[in-house]
Design a protein around this motif. Structure first.
Motif, PDB file in Angstrom:
ATOM      1  N   LYS A  92       0.044   4.168   5.465  1.00 50.03           N
ATOM      2  CA  LYS A  92      -0.319   4.023   7.140  1.00 50.03           C
ATOM      3  C   LYS A  92      -1.480   3.207   7.012  1.00 50.03           C
ATOM      4  O   LYS A  92      -2.116   2.977   8.324  1.00 50.03           O
ATOM      5  CB  LYS A  92      -0.619   5.498   7.550  1.00 50.03           C
ATOM      6  N   LEU A  93      -1.740   2.291   6.332  1.00 53.48           N
ATOM      7  CA  LEU A  93      -2.692   1.172   6.351  1.00 53.48           C
ATOM      8  C   LEU A  93      -2.227   0.174   7.586  1.00 53.48           C
ATOM      9  O   LEU A  93      -2.713  -0.628   7.851  1.00 53.48           O
ATOM     10  CB  LEU A  93      -3.273   0.581   5.269  1.00 53.48           C
ATOM     11  N   ASP A  94      -0.817   0.059   7.431  1.00 52.32           N
ATOM     12  CA  ASP A  94      -0.176  -0.773   8.639  1.00 52.32           C
ATOM     13  C   ASP A  94      -0.560  -0.564  10.001  1.00 52.32           C
ATOM     14  O   ASP A  94      -0.227  -1.265  10.847  1.00 52.32           O
ATOM     15  CB  ASP A  94       1.249  -0.661   8.192  1.00 52.32           C
ATOM     16  N   ARG A  95      -0.858   0.994  10.005  1.00 46.05           N
ATOM     17  CA  ARG A  95      -1.094   1.430  11.276  1.00 46.05           C
ATOM     18  C   ARG A  95      -2.686   1.573  11.459  1.00 46.05           C
ATOM     19  O   ARG A  95      -3.390   2.309  12.441  1.00 46.05           O
ATOM     20  CB  ARG A  95      -0.538   2.594  11.616  1.00 46.05           C
TER      21      ARG A  95
ATOM     22  N   LYS B 162      -1.288   6.304 -12.236  1.00 44.15           N
ATOM     23  CA  LYS B 162      -1.066   5.057 -12.252  1.00 44.15           C
ATOM     24  C   LYS B 162      -0.539   4.432 -10.991  1.00 44.15           C
ATOM     25  O   LYS B 162      -1.032   3.460 -10.699  1.00 44.15           O
ATOM     26  CB  LYS B 162       0.120   4.847 -13.441  1.00 44.15           C
ATOM     27  N   TRP B 163       0.398   4.980 -10.127  1.00 40.81           N
ATOM     28  CA  TRP B 163       1.063   4.230  -9.106  1.00 40.81           C
ATOM     29  C   TRP B 163       0.429   4.718  -7.714  1.00 40.81           C
ATOM     30  O   TRP B 163       0.044   5.685  -7.279  1.00 40.81           O
ATOM     31  CB  TRP B 163       2.561   4.840  -9.169  1.00 40.81           C
ATOM     32  N   VAL B 164       0.384   3.806  -6.878  1.00 35.46           N
ATOM     33  CA  VAL B 164      -0.367   3.709  -5.759  1.00 35.46           C
ATOM     34  C   VAL B 164       0.966   3.182  -4.538  1.00 35.46           C
ATOM     35  O   VAL B 164       1.241   2.118  -4.784  1.00 35.46           O
ATOM     36  CB  VAL B 164      -1.423   2.899  -5.436  1.00 35.46           C
ATOM     37  N   ARG B 165       1.304   4.178  -3.796  1.00 35.94           N
ATOM     38  CA  ARG B 165       2.221   3.704  -2.575  1.00 35.94           C
ATOM     39  C   ARG B 165       1.702   3.019  -1.216  1.00 35.94           C
ATOM     40  O   ARG B 165       0.757   3.623  -1.071  1.00 35.94           O
ATOM     41  CB  ARG B 165       3.221   4.804  -2.401  1.00 35.94           C
ATOM     42  N   LEU B 166       2.208   1.903  -0.821  1.00 34.03           N
ATOM     43  CA  LEU B 166       1.814   1.182   0.380  1.00 34.03           C
ATOM     44  C   LEU B 166       2.799   0.947   1.108  1.00 34.03           C
ATOM     45  O   LEU B 166       4.107   0.762   0.780  1.00 34.03           O
ATOM     46  CB  LEU B 166       0.939  -0.073  -0.315  1.00 34.03           C
ATOM     47  N   LEU B 167       2.693   0.932   2.323  1.00 32.15           N
ATOM     48  CA  LEU B 167       3.583   0.504   3.453  1.00 32.15           C
ATOM     49  C   LEU B 167       3.433  -0.882   3.771  1.00 32.15           C
ATOM     50  O   LEU B 167       2.247  -1.276   3.914  1.00 32.15           O
ATOM     51  CB  LEU B 167       3.624   1.197   4.684  1.00 32.15           C
ATOM     52  N   SER B 168       4.451  -1.820   3.842  1.00 37.69           N
ATOM     53  CA  SER B 168       4.229  -3.297   3.734  1.00 37.69           C
ATOM     54  C   SER B 168       3.877  -3.698   5.362  1.00 37.69           C
ATOM     55  O   SER B 168       2.893  -4.592   5.421  1.00 37.69           O
ATOM     56  CB  SER B 168       5.369  -3.940   3.534  1.00 37.69           C
TER      57      SER B 168
ATOM     58  N   GLY C  40       7.933 -15.826  12.522  1.00 36.43           N
ATOM     59  CA  GLY C  40       8.070 -16.912  11.088  1.00 36.43           C
ATOM     60  C   GLY C  40       6.646 -17.314  10.644  1.00 36.43           C
ATOM     61  O   GLY C  40       6.742 -17.759   9.647  1.00 36.43           O
ATOM     62  N   VAL C  41       5.442 -16.601  10.913  1.00 38.27           N
ATOM     63  CA  VAL C  41       4.456 -16.804  10.581  1.00 38.27           C
ATOM     64  C   VAL C  41       3.826 -15.458   9.611  1.00 38.27           C
ATOM     65  O   VAL C  41       3.713 -14.549  10.357  1.00 38.27           O
ATOM     66  CB  VAL C  41       3.308 -17.356  11.549  1.00 38.27           C
ATOM     67  N   TYR C  42       3.662 -15.462   8.360  1.00 35.01           N
ATOM     68  CA  TYR C  42       3.002 -14.221   7.950  1.00 35.01           C
ATOM     69  C   TYR C  42       1.624 -14.274   7.495  1.00 35.01           C
ATOM     70  O   TYR C  42       1.326 -15.276   6.864  1.00 35.01           O
ATOM     71  CB  TYR C  42       4.054 -13.904   6.614  1.00 35.01           C
ATOM     72  N   ASP C  43       0.971 -13.265   7.811  1.00 31.64           N
ATOM     73  CA  ASP C  43      -0.544 -13.089   7.275  1.00 31.64           C
ATOM     74  C   ASP C  43      -0.517 -11.958   6.616  1.00 31.64           C
ATOM     75  O   ASP C  43      -0.804 -10.663   7.105  1.00 31.64           O
ATOM     76  CB  ASP C  43      -1.334 -13.196   8.635  1.00 31.64           C
ATOM     77  N   PHE C  44      -0.737 -12.268   5.221  1.00 34.60           N
ATOM     78  CA  PHE C  44      -0.686 -11.060   4.239  1.00 34.60           C
ATOM     79  C   PHE C  44      -2.371 -10.945   3.969  1.00 34.60           C
ATOM     80  O   PHE C  44      -2.673 -10.047   3.072  1.00 34.60           O
ATOM     81  CB  PHE C  44      -0.116 -11.518   3.043  1.00 34.60           C
ATOM     82  N   ALA C  45      -3.284 -11.508   4.632  1.00 30.69           N
ATOM     83  CA  ALA C  45      -4.836 -11.167   4.347  1.00 30.69           C
ATOM     84  C   ALA C  45      -4.922  -9.573   4.147  1.00 30.69           C
ATOM     85  O   ALA C  45      -5.776  -9.558   3.440  1.00 30.69           O
ATOM     86  CB  ALA C  45      -5.592 -12.029   5.162  1.00 30.69           C
ATOM     87  N   TRP C  46      -4.724  -8.911   5.382  1.00 30.61           N
ATOM     88  CA  TRP C  46      -4.989  -7.391   5.372  1.00 30.61           C
ATOM     89  C   TRP C  46      -4.283  -6.839   3.938  1.00 30.61           C
ATOM     90  O   TRP C  46      -5.124  -5.971   3.381  1.00 30.61           O
ATOM     91  CB  TRP C  46      -4.528  -6.824   6.598  1.00 30.61           C
ATOM     92  N   LEU C  47      -3.370  -7.172   3.697  1.00 28.04           N
ATOM     93  CA  LEU C  47      -2.373  -6.260   2.487  1.00 28.04           C
ATOM     94  C   LEU C  47      -2.988  -7.043   1.099  1.00 28.04           C
ATOM     95  O   LEU C  47      -2.904  -6.381   0.275  1.00 28.04           O
ATOM     96  CB  LEU C  47      -0.893  -6.699   2.653  1.00 28.04           C
ATOM     97  N   ASP C  48      -3.445  -8.105   1.175  1.00 28.48           N
ATOM     98  CA  ASP C  48      -3.979  -8.765  -0.146  1.00 28.48           C
ATOM     99  C   ASP C  48      -5.271  -8.028  -0.582  1.00 28.48           C
ATOM    100  O   ASP C  48      -5.364  -7.909  -1.792  1.00 28.48           O
ATOM    101  CB  ASP C  48      -4.394 -10.320   0.113  1.00 28.48           C
TER     102      ASP C  48
END
Length: 475
Positions: free
Chosen positions: A29-32, A50-56, A66-74
Motif C-alpha cells: 500500500k505504499l502505492d497509496r 527473507k521476502w518483502v512484498r510490494l505493490l508496483s 509513457g513517462v515512468y518515474d520509479f524514484a519512489w519505488l527505487d
C-alpha cells in the motif's frame, strides 16, 4: 504453568544469524502512501524473514502517458536489498490515464486494464518498463492482487478474464527478463476458488507462470494443509506442477478495525498465536514461503472513492507494528512492536539458514476431528483438521519437532501436558516457547531412555507452536 514450574529456564533464543527463506512480510500500500516507509527498515530487517512484498503502483509511477518515474519505488527496493532482504513486486493496480473506472476509485484499486486495446497496450508497456528497470534487483513478479474478489476486480471477477490477463502479463515480463520468476493467482480464496482457478487454467495460464499464490485469511490455518493438496491436485489435472506461495495471511490485533476476520474479538496475544500457527501449518502444507500481512497497521482502502477521504479511513490492525492515523488516513506514530512481532522474530530465528524436513517419529494419543463454517467476516473454513499439528526438522545434526494443539484461537487458552515417546533421538532435550523466545531444559528426571526411544513425561502442549529440540540449540 508447566514451562515455568517444571522446566529449567536456560535463556532466550539468540538473534537470527541467517534469514528464514520460508517467511516473508508485507510492505504493501505504499502505492497509496498508506504510511511513510522511512524509519521502518531496521524493524523490518530484524524480523529475520527473507521476502518483502510490494505493490508496483502503476498510477503512482505513470502520471503522464509513457513517462515512468520509479524514484519512489527505487528508494524502497534499494533499502530492502541493503538490509539483506529480497523484494518481490505485485504488478497492480489500474491507471486513470487509461481506464474510466480508475478515475472514480481511490488508488485505482481493482480496475484492470482489459476493456480496450489502448488499456492493454499501456499495461504491457508499463510491465515491461518495471521489469527492465529492476533487472538485477527484483526477479519475482506477481500478477495483480485478489482478482477473484469484488474488492480487486471491481466489475465482477471472472476466471477466464483473469487467466487471459495473466497470460498477457506473463509474456510481457518474460519478453524483458526470460529468467524472471512469475507468480500468478494472488487468489483471495472465495467460495468458488476451484471454479475460478479452473477457468483461469483453461486459458493456458499455468504454462506461463512459475508459482501460484493465494491469500487465505482464516482462524484455523491448519485447514491450509488440505487446501494446498486440493489446489495441487487441480493444477496437476492441467499438467501444471508448480510451487504454492501464501502471499497474504494475517489477522487483526483488535476488533475495532476493518478487513478480513475483523468481526471477532481479537487481542495482541491472539494475533501472535495465530501468526505462529499459520507459519507452522504452512510448513506442513509445503508452501514455498508465507508472507504475513502486514508490517504496520494501516487503512484497508479497498473500496475508497477518489477525493473522498472518509471513504478510505477504514483502518486495519493487521500489522506487527502498531500505528495511529492522521486526518488523511495515513498511519503515523511510534510504530511500537506488538507481541506478534516478537513471535515472528523468534520463529524466524529458529528456522533461519539451511535445514531439512524430517519425520519425527513419536507416539501420541491425541487425535480428534472438528468442522467449522466459512464467512468473510469470521474466516472459518469447512474442513476437517487434525487435533495435533507437528513438523520435524534437522539442522546441523540437531533434530526438533514444532508442535501445537489447534484449539479455537478466539475462545480458548489451551495448556496441557501429555507423554510422548520419540524414536531415534538420544540427546539432551529442550523446549522452546516461540511466543516469548524462552528456552527451557527438560530435566533428566522427566525423561526415560530405553530400547532405542526417549519418553518425555509431562510434555507441555499449548494452542500455539512450541518446539522440542534434541541437541544443542544454536549449534
Amino acid at each position: 504453568m508447566i514451562l515455568n514450574e517444571e522446566l529449567i529456564l536456560q535463556g532466550k533464543l539468540p538473534a537470527a544469524k541467517e534469514r528464514c527463506k520460508r517467511f516473508g512480510i508485507g510492505f504493501e500500500k505504499l502505492d497509496r502512501d498508506a504510511f511513510d516507509p522511512e524509519g521502518k527498515y531496521e524493524k523490518l530487517s530484524e524480523l529475520g524473514g527473507k521476502w518483502v512484498r510490494l505493490l508496483s503502483g502503476w498510477e503512482k509511477t505513470e502520471q503522464k502517458e509513457g513517462v515512468y518515474d520509479f524514484a519512489w519505488l527505487d528508494k524502497i527496493v534499494n533499502n530492502i536489498i541493503e538490509h539483506g532482504m529480497t523484494p518481490w513486486i505485485c504488478l497492480s493496480y489500474g491507471n486513470p490515464l487509461y481506464s474510466q473506472k480508475a478515475k472514480e476509485v481511490f488508488g485505482s484499486v481493482g480496475c484492470p486494464p482489459i476493456f480496450s486495446e489502448r488499456e492493454k497496450e499501456a499495461w504491457v508497456a508499463y510491465c515491461k518498463a518495471v521489469v527492465k528497470h529492476y533487472v538485477g534487483r527484483v526477479n519475482a513478479y506477481e500478477i495483480w492482487n485478489e482478482p477473484d474478489g469484488r474488492q480487486c476486480w471491481k466489475h465482477g471477477s471472472n476466471g477466464k478474464e483473469y487467466g487471459e490477463f495473466c497470460v498477457m502479463t506473463a509474456r510481457a515480463i518474460r519478453a524483458v527478463n526470460p529468467s524472471a520468476f512469475i507468480i500468478g493467482g494472488a487468489l483471495g480464496v472465495t467460495k468458488n476458488v476451484v471454479e475460478f482457478l479452473s477457468l483461469a487454467l483453461q486459458t493456458g495460464m499455468g504454462k506461463e507462470i512459475d508459482a501460484l499464490s493465494y491469500h487465505r485469511y482464516t482462524i484455523k490455518p491448519e485447514d491450509n494443509i488440505k487446501f494446498c493438496k486440493e489446489i495441487r491436485k487441480l493444477l496437476l489435472g492441467f499438467g501444471v506442477d508448480i510451487p504454492l506461495i501464501h502471499g497474504e495471511i494475517g489477522c487483526p490485533s483488535s476488533n475495532k478495525g476493518n478487513g478480513s476476520l475483523h468481526a471477532n474479538l481479537w487481542t495482541e496475544r491472539k494475533q501472535a498465536k495465530l501468526l505462529l500457527r499459520t507459519f507452522v501449518a504452512d510448513l506442513c502444507a509445503g508452501v514455498q514461503f508465507t508472507s504475513w500481512f502486514s508490517l504496520v497497521d494501516m487503512a484497508e482502502a479497498l473500496f475508497g472513492t477518489r477525493g473522498d477521504t472518509s471513504s478510505y479511513q477504514d483502518y486495519g490492525y493487521f500489522g506487527l507494528l502498531s500505528a495511529q492515523f492522521n486526518e488523511k488516513g495515513v498511519a503515523v506514530g511510534s510504530f511500537e512492536r506488538k507481541q506478534s512481532y516478537y513471535a515472528y522474530r523468534n520463529l524466524a530465528s529458529f528456522l533461519g539458514g539451511e535445514w531439512k524436513e524430517i519425520s519425527m517419529r513419536y507416539d501420541s494419543p491425541m487425535r480428534n476431528d472438528w468442522t467449522l463454517e466459512w464467512s468473510f467476516d469470521y474466516g472459518e473454513i469447512v474442513e476437517d483438521g487434525e487435533d495435533f499439528i507437528s513438523f520435524g526438522i534437522e539442522k546441523k545434526g540437531v533434530k526438533a519437532m514444532l508442535y501445537y494443539k489447534p484449539a479455537n484461537v478466539l475462545t480458548t487458552e489451551y495448556e496441557h501436558v501429555t507423554t510422548l515417546r520419540f524414536y531415534n533421538v538420544n540427546e539432551k532435550a529442550h523446549i522452546i516457547d516461540f511466543m516469548t523466545g524462552e528456552v527451557f531444559e527438560v530435566p533428566e528426571g522427566k525423561i526415560l531412555r530405553e530400547g532405542g526411544y526417549v519418553t518425555v513425561k509431562q510434555f507441555p502442549v499449548k494452542d500455539y507452536p512450541l518446539a522440542i529440540v534434541f541437541g544443542k540449540i544454536g549449534k
